[in-house]
Design a protein around this motif. Structure first.
Motif, short mmCIF file in Angstrom:
data_model
loop_
_atom_site.label_atom_id
_atom_site.label_comp_id
_atom_site.label_asym_id
_atom_site.label_seq_id
_atom_site.Cartn_x
_atom_site.Cartn_y
_atom_site.Cartn_z
N ASN A 46 0.82 -1.24 0.08
CA ASN A 46 -0.03 -0.07 0.07
C ASN A 46 0.96 1.25 -0.06
O ASN A 46 2.06 1.22 0.57
CB ASN A 46 -0.89 0.20 1.39
CG ASN A 46 -2.07 -0.96 1.19
OD1 ASN A 46 -2.42 -1.50 0.01
ND2 ASN A 46 -2.65 -1.40 2.18
N THR A 47 0.47 2.19 -0.63
CA THR A 47 1.01 3.71 -0.66
C THR A 47 0.81 4.29 0.67
O THR A 47 -0.05 3.80 1.55
CB THR A 47 0.45 4.55 -1.80
OG1 THR A 47 -1.02 4.76 -1.38
CG2 THR A 47 0.72 3.90 -2.97
N GLY A 50 -2.66 4.64 1.42
CA GLY A 50 -3.31 3.31 1.49
C GLY A 50 -3.87 2.77 0.03
O GLY A 50 -4.57 1.89 0.03
N TYR A 51 -3.46 3.42 -1.11
CA TYR A 51 -3.91 2.87 -2.32
C TYR A 51 -3.13 1.46 -2.40
O TYR A 51 -1.58 1.48 -2.53
CB TYR A 51 -3.71 3.81 -3.70
CG TYR A 51 -4.61 4.76 -3.55
CD1 TYR A 51 -5.98 4.57 -3.67
CD2 TYR A 51 -4.28 6.05 -2.94
CE1 TYR A 51 -7.08 5.52 -3.47
CE2 TYR A 51 -5.19 6.95 -2.88
CZ TYR A 51 -6.42 7.03 -3.16
OH TYR A 51 -7.44 7.94 -2.97
N PRO A 52 -3.26 0.35 -2.89
CA PRO A 52 -2.54 -0.86 -3.49
C PRO A 52 -2.04 -0.66 -4.63
O PRO A 52 -2.36 -0.12 -5.64
CB PRO A 52 -3.59 -1.90 -3.26
CG PRO A 52 -4.75 -1.42 -3.55
CD PRO A 52 -4.75 -0.12 -3.23
#
Lengths: 173, 665
Positions: A46-47, A50-52
């Motif tokens: 995850n960034t 919180g983006y995968p």
């Protein structure tokens, strides 16, 4: 004669001594480049927001993966070089990713706010990706070709110029 | 200059005498053991004393040559310098390869002579064999000093000055202690190794001999502990590496024998009380010694990439050959003689102190294996694929942290359980207080702001083990207070002095718990920032206020230092002036920083001077706050104190046992 003890012992000692003896032929200060030419180990992380992101999603494009930490002085040295390269090469289809090494999300956020960010940084909380890439210290930077193989590993700070030469070459291939 | 040639000649003669008598003593010792001959045994002792005396003279000559700057001696020409301060000159004996091997041989012969002296008149067969085996090791080291690592070569022409020792080593007084402590630890393992070999050759281990085994490994174990902790202290407080442990190959090299020796110290209790684990115990002893050889090889051969960068020397292959030889001899002995030792203990109840000891040994073995694999694997890989690979901290931490937590947990369970069969209800009852201790530790950690699963679990097992340890230390006294109506002070003193070995063991456990708490806190909650300050400017970092008040330049004969003066307030309270510096060593042309550290009980404030502009008006500082570090050093000290309490020879016991030991050994 207890052959069990003997054979277990020999199985352990002989290879160890053989390997140590072979070690004399190597330069211990040469940089590890085990992964060069190999398929880059995959990861799904995850960034900070919180983006995968997973490496497989980026297949077909050239990817630059930079392992860094806020407490690492050379990382700060190379930061602007990486940001500048990212700004130049992102429009040409090169993906830039940072992976955090032994550091926390909160500190990374403060750092990036202060020094600017041109690409996402991934959280490797289990340190799995750091282990897969054999990161021994930061910064380390891996350049992955369109075929998913590692083309080059940089240990220590990279410069925009070094990256420019390599990336231009990879993009024309 | 003729004096110099004299020293070279004299020094080498002493080394050759040590070599010759070691050979003689090795044969006498083995013969004394085989024939149970008092005469041969006596000869082995005389040889041990003579070799120690010769090595003492050799090392004295070398120190004399160093102090008088006698550059006609090769080692002095290599590490000496007329501009080096006296204390640095004295300790430069162990700043380079040849000198440190000489020190090694000296310490080894000292240990063997001490063993010969203290075991005189006790267990003929075992002692004689031990002298034989450990003098054989001494033969190898004297051979090194006489040959490939000869520090006494006469220089021609004689240089007028030398480069001085490595600047890293000139940086701090700690260089006086850290390397010799490690040597005393490493080298001291040769005697337990000799005793292990003796046990195999004699084919028996009695209770008295296992007590002796444990005692003779405790001292080097204590030194190894101190050496490792001081190494951490040095890299943290002096070298400014920011951390105290980096899983560097050389650090691992010292940790490996520590792990197996620790395992042995525990299994020796089973040996003594239950007549069990004998073969395994001897395996641990032999492996510990082999690992110290491996460690020395790693440090000295130039095969591993490490912060302890010694260049490749001819000593590497010789050491490897010796390692191979010792491994082979150990294997032959183990496979032919291990079964003779026998063990009476056949089965162990699943939940008992006995089984906890077994589990403890398994965990230590697993830890050793993990560290060994991680350290050697890059070489294995290169041998097979001709490609480089590196294994960094994440690997060691991922496996090492759970293993360490499990070991500390066992420290809380084991002593709480009685030996042999136990009642389940009873066991649960014994564990109630420790569990409460664990819960309190978690609550405290949360109150102080700790987060994260692993750190909290780690604090919890520390609290758990702490309660068990404290109870074991206090409970016997409380019984006396109740039954004999003694005062607490008297009761504690009586119980502690009557069971010194046991008490010392628990004091060491307390030290380990302190170390574990410190490692958890400092590892998980370190905070680092970089600041640039102009003269007179201040910055707020957490509850600290740092003001750069100016620079100072100090010039000594061998270096000049730029010092940044930083005054520190913590929550408004004045702390003082911290002085991180950059040292420029003239001879080597290298700049090395020295951090400034202020230890508080709860955390350290750590300043590194990163850079300074030409006139000193602007400085770049690295500011680190790291919780609980002080407890690491205190814990290390506590471990040494515990070791001393445990290992100190007791007059009373010696007198009683010297008669019984003859038969039982």
């Amino acid at each position: 004669m207890n052959w069990k003890v003997m054979s277990v012992g020999l199985l352990f000692c002989v290879p160890l001594i053989f390997v140590l003896a072979k070690g004399f032929n190597y330069d211990p200060r040469a940089l590890p480049e085990e992964l060069t030419g190999e398929m880059a180990p995959d990861f799904s992380l995850n960034t900070l927001d919180g983006y995968p992101v997973s490496l497989t999603d980026l297949k077909g494009s050239v990817v630059v993966v930079n392992f860094w930490a806020t407490w690492c002085v050379p990382c700060l040295q190379e930061h602007q070089e990486l940001v500048a390269s990212a700004e130049e090469f992102k429009p040409k289809g090169v993906a830039f990713l940072g992976v955090l090494y032994g550091d926390t999300k909160a500190k990374a956020e403060v750092y990036l706010k202060k020094h600017g960010a041109a690409y996402p940084t991934l959280l490797d909380e289990a340190q799995r990706t750091n282990i897969d890439y054999g990161v021994a210290g930061v910064p380390e930077t891996f350049v992955i070709g369109r075929d998913g193989r590692i083309v080059k590993k940089y240990t220590g700070p990279v410069t925009k110029m070094e990256l420019e030469v390599l990336l231009n070459d990879l993009l024309t291939r | 200059m003729s004096g110099g040639i004299g020293i070279s000649l004299l020094g080498r003669s002493m080394v050759l005498i040590a070599l010759a008598v070691s050979v003689l003593g090795a044969f006498s010792g083995i013969a004394g053991g085989m024939k149970r001959s008092d005469k041969a045994w006596k000869w082995a002792r005389i040889c041990a004393y003579t070799a120690a005396a010769a090595m003492t003279l050799a090392i004295g000559l070398m120190e004399y040559a160093l102090i008088t700057n006698d550059f006609s001696v090769s080692y002095v020409a290599k590490v000496g310098s007329t501009t080096t301060p006296l204390w640095v000159t004295i300790v430069s004996l162990w700043s380079s390869l040849e000198g440190s091997i000489l020190l090694w041989a000296f310490v080894l012969n000292g240990y063997i002579a001490a063993f010969a002296y203290f075991t005189k008149g006790k267990y003929v067969e075992h002692s004689s064999y031990t002298l034989g085996a450990s003098l054989s090791v001494a033969v190898f080291f004297s051979f090194l000093v006489a040959g490939v690592a000869d520090p006494f070569i006469a220089m021609d022409p004689v240089p007028t000055d030398g480069p001085g020792p490595n600047p890293l080593l000139q940086n701090h007084i700690l260089m006086v202690i850290h390397p010799p402590a490690l040597y005393l630890g490493y080298v001291g393992m040769a005697v337990p190794f000799g005793m292990g070999v003796a046990s195999l050759l004699a084919g028996k281990i009695g209770a008295a001999w296992s007590v002796a085994l444990r005692r003779w490994i405790l001292l080097p174990w204590g030194f190894l502990t101190v050496g490792i902790i001081l190494g951490g202290w040095w890299s943290y407080e002096v070298l400014g590496w920011g951390g105290y442990w980096a899983w560097d190959p050389v650090e691992n090299a010292s940790f490996l024998p520590w792990l197996t020796a620790t395992a042995f110290i525990h299994s020796a209790l089973i040996m003594e009380r239950k007549d069990g684990l004998k073969g395994w115990g001897i395996v641990l002893l032999l492996v510990t010694f082999l690992l110290t050889l491996l460690g020395t090889f790693m440090t000295r051969s130039g095969v591993f990439n490490s912060v302890h960068s010694f260049t490749q020397t001819p000593i590497g292959p010789v050491f490897l050959a010796f390692l191979g030889f010792c491994s082979f001899v150990s294997l032959v002995l183990l496979s032919t003689r291990m079964d003779v030792l026998g063990s009476k203990q056949k089965s162990v109840p699943v939940v008992s102190r006995d089984s906890m000891f077994l589990l403890n040994n398994l965990l230590f073995a697993a830890f050793t294996f993990t560290v060994l694999i991680g350290t050697v694997y890059p070489l294995v890989h290169e041998a097979m694929t001709e490609k480089k690979l590196s294994i960094g901290e994440p690997y060691f931490n991922e496996l090492g942290i759970p293993l360490s937590i499990a070991i500390v947990f066992l420290m809380g369970v084991g002593p709480a359980l009685p030996w042999g069969n136990i009642d389940r209800q009873d066991a649960l009852k014994r564990l109630t207080i420790p569990v409460v201790g664990g819960i309190v530790a978690i609550v405290l950690a949360l109150v102080f702001g700790a987060t994260g699963f692993t750190p909290l679990i780690s604090f919890a097992v520390c609290g758990f083990a702490l309660m068990t340890t404290l109870r074991e230390l206090i409970e016997p006294a409380s019984v006396r207070v109740e039954r004999k109506a003694e005062s607490w002070g008297k009761a504690l003193w009586t119980t502690w002095s009557k069971t010194r070995r046991r008490t010392g063991g628990y004091v060491v456990h307390m030290g380990v718990i302190m170390v574990a708490v410190a490692v958890t806190g400092s590892g998980a909650f370190k905070d680092l920032s970089e600041v640039t300050l102009k003269e007179g400017q201040s910055v707020e970092i957490q509850e600290y206020r740092l003001t750069y008040t100016g620079k100072e330049t100090v010039t000594e004969s061998h270096r000049s230092s730029e010092i940044a003066k930083v005054s520190v307030l913590r929550s408004g309270r004045e702390i003082g002036v911290l002085e991180p510096k950059l040292n420029n060593y003239f001879r080597m042309g290298s700049v090395i920083g020295t951090p400034a550290v202020h230890n508080f009980l709860d955390e350290d404030l750590y300043l590194n001077l990163v850079n300074m502009n030409a006139d000193g008006s602007v400085v770049g500082l690295q500011v680190i706050t790291q919780p609980l570090v002080l407890w690491l050093w205190l814990g290390g000290g506590m471990m040494m104190v515990g070791t001393l309490i445990s290992a100190w020879p007791s007059r009373k016991r010696k007198r009683i046992s010297s008669t019984t030991q003859q038969e039982s050994a």
